[in-house]
Design an enzyme around this catalytic site. Structure first.
Site, PDB file in Angstrom:
ATOM      1  N   ASP A  67       5.166 -17.081  -5.735  1.00  0.00           N
ATOM      2  CA  ASP A  67       5.994 -16.931  -4.537  1.00  0.00           C
ATOM      3  C   ASP A  67       6.954 -18.106  -4.425  1.00  0.00           C
ATOM      4  O   ASP A  67       6.656 -19.213  -4.883  1.00  0.00           O
ATOM      5  CB  ASP A  67       5.101 -16.897  -3.278  1.00  0.00           C
ATOM      6  CG  ASP A  67       4.123 -15.740  -3.312  1.00  0.00           C
ATOM      7  OD1 ASP A  67       4.501 -14.652  -3.787  1.00  0.00           O
ATOM      8  OD2 ASP A  67       2.979 -15.935  -2.861  1.00  0.00           O
ATOM      9  N   LYS A  72       1.143 -13.027 -10.365  1.00  0.00           N
ATOM     10  CA  LYS A  72       1.550 -11.970  -9.438  1.00  0.00           C
ATOM     11  C   LYS A  72       3.041 -12.113  -9.147  1.00  0.00           C
ATOM     12  O   LYS A  72       3.501 -13.171  -8.710  1.00  0.00           O
ATOM     13  CB  LYS A  72       0.757 -12.071  -8.128  1.00  0.00           C
ATOM     14  CG  LYS A  72       1.139 -10.967  -7.131  1.00  0.00           C
ATOM     15  CD  LYS A  72       0.144 -10.875  -5.984  1.00  0.00           C
ATOM     16  CE  LYS A  72       0.458 -11.768  -4.827  1.00  0.00           C
ATOM     17  NZ  LYS A  72       1.546 -11.256  -3.952  1.00  0.00           N
ATOM     18  N   ASP A  89       3.296  -6.666  -7.434  1.00  0.00           N
ATOM     19  CA  ASP A  89       2.831  -6.416  -6.054  1.00  0.00           C
ATOM     20  C   ASP A  89       4.012  -5.972  -5.183  1.00  0.00           C
ATOM     21  O   ASP A  89       4.538  -6.737  -4.394  1.00  0.00           O
ATOM     22  CB  ASP A  89       2.191  -7.703  -5.508  1.00  0.00           C
ATOM     23  CG  ASP A  89       1.585  -7.506  -4.136  1.00  0.00           C
ATOM     24  OD1 ASP A  89       1.324  -6.350  -3.760  1.00  0.00           O
ATOM     25  OD2 ASP A  89       1.370  -8.515  -3.434  1.00  0.00           O
ATOM     26  N   LEU A  90       4.407  -4.709  -5.367  1.00  0.00           N
ATOM     27  CA  LEU A  90       5.549  -4.182  -4.604  1.00  0.00           C
ATOM     28  C   LEU A  90       5.105  -3.179  -3.539  1.00  0.00           C
ATOM     29  O   LEU A  90       5.922  -2.643  -2.813  1.00  0.00           O
ATOM     30  CB  LEU A  90       6.577  -3.540  -5.553  1.00  0.00           C
ATOM     31  CG  LEU A  90       7.104  -4.446  -6.676  1.00  0.00           C
ATOM     32  CD1 LEU A  90       8.131  -3.710  -7.525  1.00  0.00           C
ATOM     33  CD2 LEU A  90       7.722  -5.726  -6.103  1.00  0.00           C
ATOM     34  N   LYS A  91       3.818  -2.888  -3.496  1.00  0.00           N
ATOM     35  CA  LYS A  91       3.211  -2.057  -2.435  1.00  0.00           C
ATOM     36  C   LYS A  91       3.982  -0.768  -2.196  1.00  0.00           C
ATOM     37  O   LYS A  91       4.524  -0.524  -1.113  1.00  0.00           O
ATOM     38  CB  LYS A  91       3.084  -2.851  -1.124  1.00  0.00           C
ATOM     39  CG  LYS A  91       2.252  -4.120  -1.254  1.00  0.00           C
ATOM     40  CD  LYS A  91       2.073  -4.811   0.084  1.00  0.00           C
ATOM     41  CE  LYS A  91       1.210  -6.059  -0.016  1.00  0.00           C
ATOM     42  NZ  LYS A  91       1.825  -7.159  -0.774  1.00  0.00           N
ATOM     43  N   PHE A  92       3.994   0.095  -3.198  1.00  0.00           N
ATOM     44  CA  PHE A  92       4.723   1.361  -3.083  1.00  0.00           C
ATOM     45  C   PHE A  92       4.099   2.253  -2.010  1.00  0.00           C
ATOM     46  O   PHE A  92       2.868   2.378  -1.915  1.00  0.00           O
ATOM     47  CB  PHE A  92       4.710   2.119  -4.422  1.00  0.00           C
ATOM     48  CG  PHE A  92       5.393   1.386  -5.549  1.00  0.00           C
ATOM     49  CD1 PHE A  92       6.613   0.741  -5.360  1.00  0.00           C
ATOM     50  CD2 PHE A  92       4.817   1.355  -6.809  1.00  0.00           C
ATOM     51  CE1 PHE A  92       7.245   0.087  -6.416  1.00  0.00           C
ATOM     52  CE2 PHE A  92       5.435   0.706  -7.870  1.00  0.00           C
ATOM     53  CZ  PHE A  92       6.649   0.075  -7.666  1.00  0.00           C
ATOM     54  N   ASP A 146       5.402   6.044  -0.543  1.00  0.00           N
ATOM     55  CA  ASP A 146       6.477   7.041  -0.485  1.00  0.00           C
ATOM     56  C   ASP A 146       5.880   8.418  -0.755  1.00  0.00           C
ATOM     57  O   ASP A 146       4.650   8.559  -0.827  1.00  0.00           O
ATOM     58  CB  ASP A 146       7.570   6.661  -1.522  1.00  0.00           C
ATOM     59  CG  ASP A 146       8.961   7.015  -1.003  1.00  0.00           C
ATOM     60  OD1 ASP A 146       9.154   8.174  -0.598  1.00  0.00           O
ATOM     61  OD2 ASP A 146       9.838   6.131  -1.013  1.00  0.00           O
ATOM     62  N   ALA A 156       6.253  12.362  -5.465  1.00  0.00           N
ATOM     63  CA  ALA A 156       7.170  12.345  -6.620  1.00  0.00           C
ATOM     64  C   ALA A 156       7.797  10.966  -6.809  1.00  0.00           C
ATOM     65  O   ALA A 156       7.963  10.485  -7.939  1.00  0.00           O
ATOM     66  CB  ALA A 156       8.268  13.392  -6.437  1.00  0.00           C
ATOM     67  N   THR A 157       8.115  10.311  -5.701  1.00  0.00           N
ATOM     68  CA  THR A 157       8.747   8.985  -5.803  1.00  0.00           C
ATOM     69  C   THR A 157       7.727   7.933  -6.238  1.00  0.00           C
ATOM     70  O   THR A 157       8.044   7.035  -7.031  1.00  0.00           O
ATOM     71  CB  THR A 157       9.394   8.622  -4.461  1.00  0.00           C
ATOM     72  OG1 THR A 157      10.305   9.661  -4.109  1.00  0.00           O
ATOM     73  CG2 THR A 157      10.155   7.313  -4.539  1.00  0.00           C
ATOM     74  N   THR A 186      -3.383  -7.657   6.403  1.00  0.00           N
ATOM     75  CA  THR A 186      -4.117  -8.583   7.274  1.00  0.00           C
ATOM     76  C   THR A 186      -3.223  -9.178   8.363  1.00  0.00           C
ATOM     77  O   THR A 186      -3.721  -9.819   9.280  1.00  0.00           O
ATOM     78  CB  THR A 186      -4.754  -9.728   6.457  1.00  0.00           C
ATOM     79  OG1 THR A 186      -3.749 -10.260   5.603  1.00  0.00           O
ATOM     80  CG2 THR A 186      -5.916  -9.236   5.630  1.00  0.00           C
ATOM     81  N   ARG A 223      -9.058 -20.332  -1.024  1.00  0.00           N
ATOM     82  CA  ARG A 223      -8.794 -21.760  -0.924  1.00  0.00           C
ATOM     83  C   ARG A 223      -9.964 -22.531  -1.526  1.00  0.00           C
ATOM     84  O   ARG A 223     -11.087 -22.407  -1.046  1.00  0.00           O
ATOM     85  CB  ARG A 223      -8.619 -22.195   0.540  1.00  0.00           C
ATOM     86  CG  ARG A 223      -7.314 -21.709   1.190  1.00  0.00           C
ATOM     87  CD  ARG A 223      -6.094 -22.342   0.525  1.00  0.00           C
ATOM     88  NE  ARG A 223      -4.817 -21.884   1.058  1.00  0.00           N
ATOM     89  CZ  ARG A 223      -4.124 -20.840   0.586  1.00  0.00           C
ATOM     90  NH1 ARG A 223      -4.571 -20.125  -0.429  1.00  0.00           N
ATOM     91  NH2 ARG A 223      -2.969 -20.517   1.116  1.00  0.00           N
ATOM     92  N   GLY A 257      -2.143 -18.686  -4.644  1.00  0.00           N
ATOM     93  CA  GLY A 257      -0.754 -19.120  -4.694  1.00  0.00           C
ATOM     94  C   GLY A 257      -0.630 -20.619  -4.499  1.00  0.00           C
ATOM     95  O   GLY A 257      -0.806 -21.417  -5.434  1.00  0.00           O
ATOM     96  N   ARG A 258      -0.341 -20.996  -3.240  1.00  0.00           N
ATOM     97  CA  ARG A 258      -0.003 -22.390  -2.960  1.00  0.00           C
ATOM     98  C   ARG A 258      -1.006 -23.449  -3.404  1.00  0.00           C
ATOM     99  O   ARG A 258      -0.574 -24.545  -3.806  1.00  0.00           O
ATOM    100  CB  ARG A 258       0.328 -22.527  -1.471  1.00  0.00           C
ATOM    101  CG  ARG A 258       1.677 -21.899  -1.134  1.00  0.00           C
ATOM    102  CD  ARG A 258       1.820 -21.594   0.327  1.00  0.00           C
ATOM    103  NE  ARG A 258       0.934 -20.507   0.723  1.00  0.00           N
ATOM    104  CZ  ARG A 258       0.862 -20.018   1.957  1.00  0.00           C
ATOM    105  NH1 ARG A 258       1.611 -20.521   2.918  1.00  0.00           N
ATOM    106  NH2 ARG A 258       0.042 -19.028   2.231  1.00  0.00           N
TER     107      ARG A 258
HETATM  108  O1  C5P Z   1      -0.308 -19.139  -1.270  1.00  0.00           O
HETATM  109  P1  C5P Z   1      -1.440 -18.212  -1.040  1.00  0.00           P
HETATM  110  O2  C5P Z   1      -2.650 -18.491  -1.902  1.00  0.00           O
HETATM  111  O3  C5P Z   1      -1.809 -18.064   0.420  1.00  0.00           O
HETATM  112  O4  C5P Z   1      -0.843 -16.815  -1.543  1.00  0.00           O
HETATM  113  C1  C5P Z   1      -1.501 -15.635  -1.396  1.00  0.00           C
HETATM  114  C2  C5P Z   1      -0.714 -14.492  -1.950  1.00  0.00           C
HETATM  115  O5  C5P Z   1      -1.367 -13.295  -1.593  1.00  0.00           O
HETATM  116  C3  C5P Z   1       0.708 -14.349  -1.406  1.00  0.00           C
HETATM  117  O6  C5P Z   1       1.490 -13.744  -2.437  1.00  0.00           O
HETATM  118  C4  C5P Z   1       0.560 -13.402  -0.250  1.00  0.00           C
HETATM  119  O7  C5P Z   1       1.695 -12.632   0.015  1.00  0.00           O
HETATM  120  C5  C5P Z   1      -0.560 -12.494  -0.741  1.00  0.00           C
HETATM  121  N1  C5P Z   1      -1.373 -11.895   0.309  1.00  0.00           N
HETATM  122  C6  C5P Z   1      -2.033 -12.628   1.279  1.00  0.00           C
HETATM  123  N2  C5P Z   1      -2.815 -12.019   2.206  1.00  0.00           N
HETATM  124  C7  C5P Z   1      -2.950 -10.704   2.192  1.00  0.00           C
HETATM  125  C8  C5P Z   1      -2.310  -9.942   1.217  1.00  0.00           C
HETATM  126  C9  C5P Z   1      -1.515 -10.587   0.272  1.00  0.00           C
HETATM  127  O8  C5P Z   1      -1.937 -13.836   1.328  1.00  0.00           O
HETATM  128  N3  C5P Z   1      -3.739 -10.133   3.071  1.00  0.00           N
END
Ligand code: C5P
Length: 241
Positions: free
Chosen positions: A15, A36, A63-66, A68, A71-72, A127, A189, A218-219
């Site tokens: 991200d 991701k 992770d584009l969360k389709f 629709d 067919a799409t 969430t 975390r 992520g972070r």
């Molecule tokens: O930086 P961090 O570890 O919080 O990143 C978590 C990743 O997971 C981000 O890409 C965020 O958009 C995604 N995510 C989330 N909580 C959710 C669903 C997806 O943090 N419930």
């Protein structure tokens, strides 16, 4: 999906990076197996960034969360599979027919490109929904946790690989859906790490012990002073699980 070593259980969320930064960042993380790509990076880098990451030997969770019509959904998953996405998110609320069509599209796209079929993962309830707003705005009277289970069942009926879920849902979803159903959870975390904006978190080992198949982090890795060290520590912390 291959979960044969600890690095395969960790999906690093790229991200806040543009395509060049994402490629440089991942190249500096030896041992990294999965990343991701979300809406932000995909909107700037498109399928080319997915292909570049794949050429670095990485499996890409797209992770584009389709959400629709069937067919799409099928056409989108056919395309995503053809450029090598390994995991693809779809909204369970699109319904069984759309999920099954998406799966079929993924099978066709991968076959046409000579690639492995990606695993589709259903997103249940985001969430970010406050339970009260969920009831008021969507007029859904069922408690959110029960609604999450209802949506997860659509994924199993449609025959897709699994769900993305919050750390708090992992244990109850796992009880209802034994492996090989895939459960991937963000909100991870390492002990002692900044929670940022995540309210409900589990450590990597807690999430795997609760039944997660893989973790999105992520972070704690991307913003660490030494990302390679942070990644390796995450891997080490789950080696015994
Ligand atoms: O930086 P961090 O570890 O919080 O990143 C978590 C990743 O997971 C981000 O890409 C965020 O958009 C995604 N995510 C989330 N909580 C959710 C669903 C997806 O943090 N419930």
């Amino acid at each position: 999906m291959d979960f044969s070593n600890s690095a395969n259980h960790i999906i690093v969320a790229l991200d806040g990076m543009d395509p060049r930064q994402a490629i440089e960042f991942t190249a500096a993380l030896p041992g990294l197996r999965r990343v991701k790509v979300g809406l932000e990076l995909f909107m700037s880098g498109g399928s080319a960034v997915v292909e570049q990451l794949r050429h670095q030997g990485l499996a890409v969770f797209l992770d584009l969360k389709f959400h629709d019509i069937p067919a799409t959904m099928a056409a989108a998953c056919r395309e995503a599979a053809s450029f090598g996405a390994d995991l693809i998110t779809v909204h369970a609320a699109a319904g069984i027919e759309a999920l099954a069509a998406a799966q079929q599209g993924a099978v066709e796209g991968a076959a046409a490109a000579g690639l492995q079929t990606p695993s589709l993962l259903a997103v249940t309830v985001l969430t970010s929904w406050d339970p009260l707003y969920f009831k008021e705005q969507l007029a859904i009277s069922e408690p959110v946790d029960r609604y999450v289970h209802r949506l997860a069942r659509l994924a199993t009926v449609a025959g897709i690989a699994g769900c993305v879920c919050s750390p708090l849902e992992v244990a109850s979803l796992r009880a209802a859906h034994p492996k090989p159903f895939v459960l991937i959870t963000p909100g991870i975390r390492p002990i002692g790490c900044n929670k940022n904006d995540q309210q409900r978190v589990l450590s990597p080992s807690q999430a795997l012990a609760a039944g997660a198949s893989a973790l999105v982090i992520g972070r704690p890795i991307t913003k660490a002073e030494d990302p390679a060290k942070a990644f390796n520590e995450c891997c080490r912390s789950i080696e015994e699980i």
